[in-house]
Design a protein around this motif. Structure first.
Motif, PDB file in Angstrom:
ATOM      1  N   SER A 130      47.049  42.291  40.254  1.00  0.00           N
ATOM      2  CA  SER A 130      46.769  41.208  40.927  1.00  0.00           C
ATOM      3  C   SER A 130      45.735  40.150  40.165  1.00  0.00           C
ATOM      4  O   SER A 130      44.973  40.569  39.296  1.00  0.00           O
ATOM      5  CB  SER A 130      45.871  41.731  42.213  1.00  0.00           C
ATOM      6  N   VAL A 131      45.744  39.106  40.463  1.00  0.00           N
ATOM      7  CA  VAL A 131      44.789  38.106  40.082  1.00  0.00           C
ATOM      8  C   VAL A 131      43.486  37.758  41.288  1.00  0.00           C
ATOM      9  O   VAL A 131      43.034  36.737  41.076  1.00  0.00           O
ATOM     10  CB  VAL A 131      45.521  36.592  39.693  1.00  0.00           C
ATOM     11  N   ARG A 132      43.738  38.666  42.238  1.00  0.00           N
ATOM     12  CA  ARG A 132      42.568  38.468  43.163  1.00  0.00           C
ATOM     13  C   ARG A 132      41.826  39.759  43.209  1.00  0.00           C
ATOM     14  O   ARG A 132      41.958  40.890  42.647  1.00  0.00           O
ATOM     15  CB  ARG A 132      43.301  38.272  44.557  1.00  0.00           C
ATOM     16  N   LYS A 133      40.685  39.784  44.400  1.00  0.00           N
ATOM     17  CA  LYS A 133      40.100  41.072  44.288  1.00  0.00           C
ATOM     18  C   LYS A 133      40.911  41.868  45.505  1.00  0.00           C
ATOM     19  O   LYS A 133      41.729  41.237  46.215  1.00  0.00           O
ATOM     20  CB  LYS A 133      38.767  40.450  44.920  1.00  0.00           C
ATOM     21  N   PRO A 191      41.076  34.977  30.675  1.00  0.00           N
ATOM     22  CA  PRO A 191      40.115  34.241  31.625  1.00  0.00           C
ATOM     23  C   PRO A 191      39.692  35.419  32.548  1.00  0.00           C
ATOM     24  O   PRO A 191      40.305  36.721  32.668  1.00  0.00           O
ATOM     25  CB  PRO A 191      41.363  33.733  32.483  1.00  0.00           C
ATOM     26  N   PRO A 192      38.334  35.497  33.067  1.00  0.00           N
ATOM     27  CA  PRO A 192      37.538  36.529  33.722  1.00  0.00           C
ATOM     28  C   PRO A 192      38.051  37.026  34.892  1.00  0.00           C
ATOM     29  O   PRO A 192      37.982  38.330  35.007  1.00  0.00           O
ATOM     30  CB  PRO A 192      36.350  35.923  33.890  1.00  0.00           C
ATOM     31  N   GLN A 193      38.931  36.451  35.731  1.00  0.00           N
ATOM     32  CA  GLN A 193      39.445  37.116  36.815  1.00  0.00           C
ATOM     33  C   GLN A 193      40.929  37.675  36.528  1.00  0.00           C
ATOM     34  O   GLN A 193      41.431  38.373  37.334  1.00  0.00           O
ATOM     35  CB  GLN A 193      39.996  35.941  37.700  1.00  0.00           C
ATOM     36  N   LEU A 194      41.093  37.733  35.224  1.00  0.00           N
ATOM     37  CA  LEU A 194      42.521  38.236  35.108  1.00  0.00           C
ATOM     38  C   LEU A 194      42.493  39.708  34.501  1.00  0.00           C
ATOM     39  O   LEU A 194      41.295  40.095  33.971  1.00  0.00           O
ATOM     40  CB  LEU A 194      43.564  37.612  33.983  1.00  0.00           C
ATOM     41  N   ALA A 223      40.072  32.040  26.501  1.00  0.00           N
ATOM     42  CA  ALA A 223      41.257  31.198  26.359  1.00  0.00           C
ATOM     43  C   ALA A 223      42.589  31.982  27.356  1.00  0.00           C
ATOM     44  O   ALA A 223      42.191  33.146  27.768  1.00  0.00           O
ATOM     45  CB  ALA A 223      41.862  31.048  24.833  1.00  0.00           C
ATOM     46  N   PRO A 224      43.464  31.183  27.533  1.00  0.00           N
ATOM     47  CA  PRO A 224      44.536  31.722  28.465  1.00  0.00           C
ATOM     48  C   PRO A 224      45.140  32.917  27.784  1.00  0.00           C
ATOM     49  O   PRO A 224      45.295  32.672  26.386  1.00  0.00           O
ATOM     50  CB  PRO A 224      45.409  30.601  28.523  1.00  0.00           C
ATOM     51  N   ALA A 249      41.371  39.722  19.447  1.00  0.00           N
ATOM     52  CA  ALA A 249      42.219  39.040  20.358  1.00  0.00           C
ATOM     53  C   ALA A 249      42.390  39.650  21.606  1.00  0.00           C
ATOM     54  O   ALA A 249      42.993  40.944  21.315  1.00  0.00           O
ATOM     55  CB  ALA A 249      43.368  38.037  19.869  1.00  0.00           C
ATOM     56  N   CYS A 250      42.370  39.474  22.717  1.00  0.00           N
ATOM     57  CA  CYS A 250      42.370  40.374  23.856  1.00  0.00           C
ATOM     58  C   CYS A 250      44.063  40.580  24.297  1.00  0.00           C
ATOM     59  O   CYS A 250      44.175  41.137  25.537  1.00  0.00           O
ATOM     60  CB  CYS A 250      41.467  39.862  25.267  1.00  0.00           C
ATOM     61  N   SER A 251      44.856  39.834  23.609  1.00  0.00           N
ATOM     62  CA  SER A 251      46.137  39.975  24.185  1.00  0.00           C
ATOM     63  C   SER A 251      47.152  39.759  22.641  1.00  0.00           C
ATOM     64  O   SER A 251      46.476  38.854  21.831  1.00  0.00           O
ATOM     65  CB  SER A 251      46.627  39.197  25.251  1.00  0.00           C
TER      66      SER A 251
END
Length: 336
Positions: A130-133, A191-194, A223-224, A249-251
């Protein structure tokens, strides 16, 4: 214009096999009443002769099961999520389920619409990155559809989750770069929400603190999760006075952008800038140089998530499963 023949119905099968429509239903649904072997053979022969296909939507409504699993991902163009979707599809097929795929494109409103669509289709379970809580996923639980959330644990929320230890994985990445003598290790975060972004940032931050690095602000760019994001972040990092000597790099997709930026700047990897990334997708092995990665075991995550999803409800709903990461050493960090 010649009209196409109408598809066969259940009553067509019943007439051809000389039984009632109810008996046809018993044969196709394996119950609830027994049917003799001879009658079953006649019905199945009629089904084959008429090329009869039951209406899947009607069958799902009647039986309250669709033999389908829904999967919602943030970005199917990201190779990690594409490989994860394939692993889920393979695991679902082995368990007798079809997979319905939703791509939220990192859009909470689109994700919400896909959740509603899957609920309307009465899927037998939902897997969500999810991209949401989690509180906003309550609509799934209200519909009493089994739910497993991938890669976003949260305290105090009663939902089944499967996660990799993003924090420890990030620390392992920085520690490995440290073993090559690097102290100025930059972070290209997501991005912090991902999923995973915050924990990976925390692991990098704490590992850098252990190294005695005081000025972390100049070593971090958000970064994205994309190739362009990695390229632009690297150009920004390498424009500073005290350049980093290594990048986490986170991805993997960001790391590919890092390699492009280094080529553009005339930098050698790993001699001028060492590099390690998180994910461990198949493409990471085919870059030049090949990427050293913190690999996520997608097959294990997929199998664990599906087993949790298809387990009868109970104490399992509140459990969190953590799967191990793996450091895969290749050339981008300086390993031979």
């Amino acid at each position: 214009m010649v009209e196409s023949p109408k598809p066969a119905t259940r009553m067509d099968v019943a007439r051809l096999s000389g039984v009632s429509g109810a008996v046809v239903s018993y044969v196709l649904n394996d119950g609830p009443r027994p049917v003799s072997a001879q009658t079953r053979a006649r019905v199945l022969a009629a089904v084959e002769k008429l090329n009869y296909r039951p209406n899947a939507a009607a069958r799902a409504l009647r039986l309250r099961r669709s033999n389908a699993i829904g999967l919602i991902l943030p970005d199917i163009s990201n190779p990690y999520f594409a490989e994860f979707a394939k692993a889920i599809e393979d695991a679902a097929f082995d368990r007798g389920y079809a997979l319905l795929l939703g791509n939220s494109s990192n859009d909470p409103h689109r994700e919400a619409a896909q959740l509603d669509s899957f609920i309307d289709r009465q899927v037998d379970g939902l897997l969500v990155i999810s991209v949401r809580k989690y509180a906003e996923l309550s609509v799934v639980r209200e519909a009493k559809i089994p739910l497993v959330v991938i890669d976003q644990p949260e305290k105090g929320v009663d939902v089944a989750t499967v996660v990799i230890d993003n924090y420890r994985g990030a620390r392992a990445a920085v520690d490995h770069l440290r073993s090559h003598g690097h102290r100025r290790v930059a972070l290209i975060g997501g991005p912090p929400q991902l999923p995973g972004s915050h924990a990976r940032q925390a692991g990098w931050r704490d590992a850098l603190t252990d190294l005695g690095a005081a000025d972390r602000k100049q070593l971090q760019v958000v970064a994205p999760f994309s190739r362009l994001g990695g390229l632009e972040a690297t150009l920004q990092l390498m424009s500073t006075k005290d350049r980093p000597t290594a990048v986490f790099a986170c991805s993997d997709v960001q790391a590919i952008g890092v390699l492009r930026a280094c080529a553009q700047l005339g930098l050698r990897v790993p001699e001028d800038l060492a590099l390690i990334s998180f994910d461990g997708t198949q493409g990471a092995e085919f870059t030049a140089p090949p990427l050293t990665v913190i690999r996520q075991p997608v097959e294990m995550i997929a199998g664990t998530a599906l087993d949790m999803l298809l387990t009868p409800p109970g104490d399992l709903e509140s459990k969190q499963r953590v799967v191990p990461h793996e450091l895969v050493r290749r050339g981008s960090c300086g390993c031979q």
